[in-house]
Enzyme design. Sequence first.
Site, PDB file in Angstrom:
ATOM      1  N   ASP A  20     -10.420  -3.327   2.315  1.00 34.21           N
ATOM      2  CA  ASP A  20      -9.945  -3.744   1.001  1.00 34.21           C
ATOM      3  C   ASP A  20     -10.550  -4.646   0.385  1.00 34.21           C
ATOM      4  O   ASP A  20     -11.564  -5.244   1.108  1.00 34.21           O
ATOM      5  CB  ASP A  20      -8.403  -3.904   0.722  1.00 34.21           C
ATOM      6  CG  ASP A  20      -8.070  -4.885   1.335  1.00 34.21           C
ATOM      7  OD1 ASP A  20      -8.826  -5.659   1.803  1.00 34.21           O
ATOM      8  OD2 ASP A  20      -6.982  -5.647   0.586  1.00 34.21           O
TER       9      ASP A  20
ATOM     10  N   TYR B  19      -9.437   3.899   2.629  1.00 36.59           N
ATOM     11  CA  TYR B  19      -8.888   2.573   2.599  1.00 36.59           C
ATOM     12  C   TYR B  19      -7.451   2.804   3.274  1.00 36.59           C
ATOM     13  O   TYR B  19      -6.874   2.531   4.126  1.00 36.59           O
ATOM     14  CB  TYR B  19      -8.772   1.631   1.562  1.00 36.59           C
ATOM     15  CG  TYR B  19      -7.641   0.546   1.615  1.00 36.59           C
ATOM     16  CD1 TYR B  19      -7.791  -0.298   2.575  1.00 36.59           C
ATOM     17  CD2 TYR B  19      -6.485   0.934   1.007  1.00 36.59           C
ATOM     18  CE1 TYR B  19      -6.632  -1.215   2.722  1.00 36.59           C
ATOM     19  CE2 TYR B  19      -5.330   0.109   1.083  1.00 36.59           C
ATOM     20  CZ  TYR B  19      -5.415  -0.754   1.973  1.00 36.59           C
ATOM     21  OH  TYR B  19      -4.226  -1.743   2.297  1.00 36.59           O
TER      22      TYR B  19
ATOM     23  N   GLU C 173       1.457   1.301   0.002  1.00 35.42           N
ATOM     24  CA  GLU C 173       0.032   1.199  -0.002  1.00 35.42           C
ATOM     25  C   GLU C 173      -0.403   1.938  -1.310  1.00 35.42           C
ATOM     26  O   GLU C 173      -1.455   1.289  -1.936  1.00 35.42           O
ATOM     27  CB  GLU C 173      -0.490   1.791   1.150  1.00 35.42           C
ATOM     28  CG  GLU C 173      -0.558   1.204   2.455  1.00 35.42           C
ATOM     29  CD  GLU C 173      -1.356  -0.258   2.414  1.00 35.42           C
ATOM     30  OE1 GLU C 173      -2.048  -0.369   1.656  1.00 35.42           O
ATOM     31  OE2 GLU C 173      -1.076  -0.856   3.353  1.00 35.42           O
TER      32      GLU C 173
END
Length: 334
Positions: free
Chosen positions: A140, A122, A39
Amino acid sequence: MSVDASIALLSWYAVDKRQLPWRAEPGETPDPYRIWLSEIMLQQTTVAAVRPYFDKFTSRWPSVEALAAAEDSEIMAAWAGLGYYARARNLVACARRVAGEHGGRFPDNEAELRKLPGIGRYTAAAIAAIAFGRRAVVVDANVERVVSRLFAVDAPLPGARERLYALTETITPETQSGDFAQAMMDLGSAICTPRAPDCGRCPLAPLCAARAAGTQAIYPVKAAKAPKPRRDGVAYWLEHDGHVRLVRRPAKGLLGGMLALPTDDAPAEAAWREAGSVDHVFTHFALTMRLLCAESDRRDPDGIWWPIARIGEAGLPTLFARLAARGSEWRNAA
DNA sequence: AACCCGTGGCG
DNA sequence: TCGCCAAGGGT
């Protein structure tokens, strides 16, 4: 709408989802370390660009404890070329916090994840949902695009961000929100693309307001961007006895914390010679950097001197890797 | 809130 | 060729 959307999407995802190195297969338990690492790398970065870096990092540092124990300089060098180097600085800081304060285990909820460096709204939601099965609203750029079309949101980004978050909340299921989030992102990547979305293959087409109106191509509406300024700079290739002078850039700012060629001020008095220039485009400006080269008759013992034959291992960010290639050419021509 | 922060691929 | 775009976060 909510239930219909998630069922249609999860059915599509079960068949068409991408196989990715950090993604657990059905029945496997996701590794929070690998989810977190992926991520961070994927922030503003394409899957194709991330793949080799993810493989390199997980091979060298298979756990968060291993990463926490690494030298800053090793990690910065391994990140070289991937961009947005604050991510690498935050990556080290986060790994050390998790190793030192959390016993090597990532927090399993958004609020605690959110406190860690490099983990924003996020990323906290994505890790909580994907690694820990928590219900979280994951938004996102893919999700913003899909949702802006589903609901035909005419307000421009970035102002519409909160509105899109609220709409995403309404369609996020109570369970499987990790799969739902990844399905939305795969959909945005493969079908609901920025230009020419392939609505004929979209599992959400029957529910999509933009599709119904035939206006899918205009979403997401975005505010006009400021023009990109041009700047000029100078870098210096100073060599001595097969080594080139490098500097560690300041921790903050452009290319912060990375090794680089000296810029702006000459690192020594020398007979500097022009060796061309390199054009490089950053997020908010375009740079033309000239390269001046010289041979030094002595070696400043306080400086970093890197063997030119191994310059590829120095971990220079792309701009300086390109300048270094010019410097090597100048050297071979001399 | 607005600005800063990389890079490479794509049409 | 060049502007757009990408699994955003920090300040």
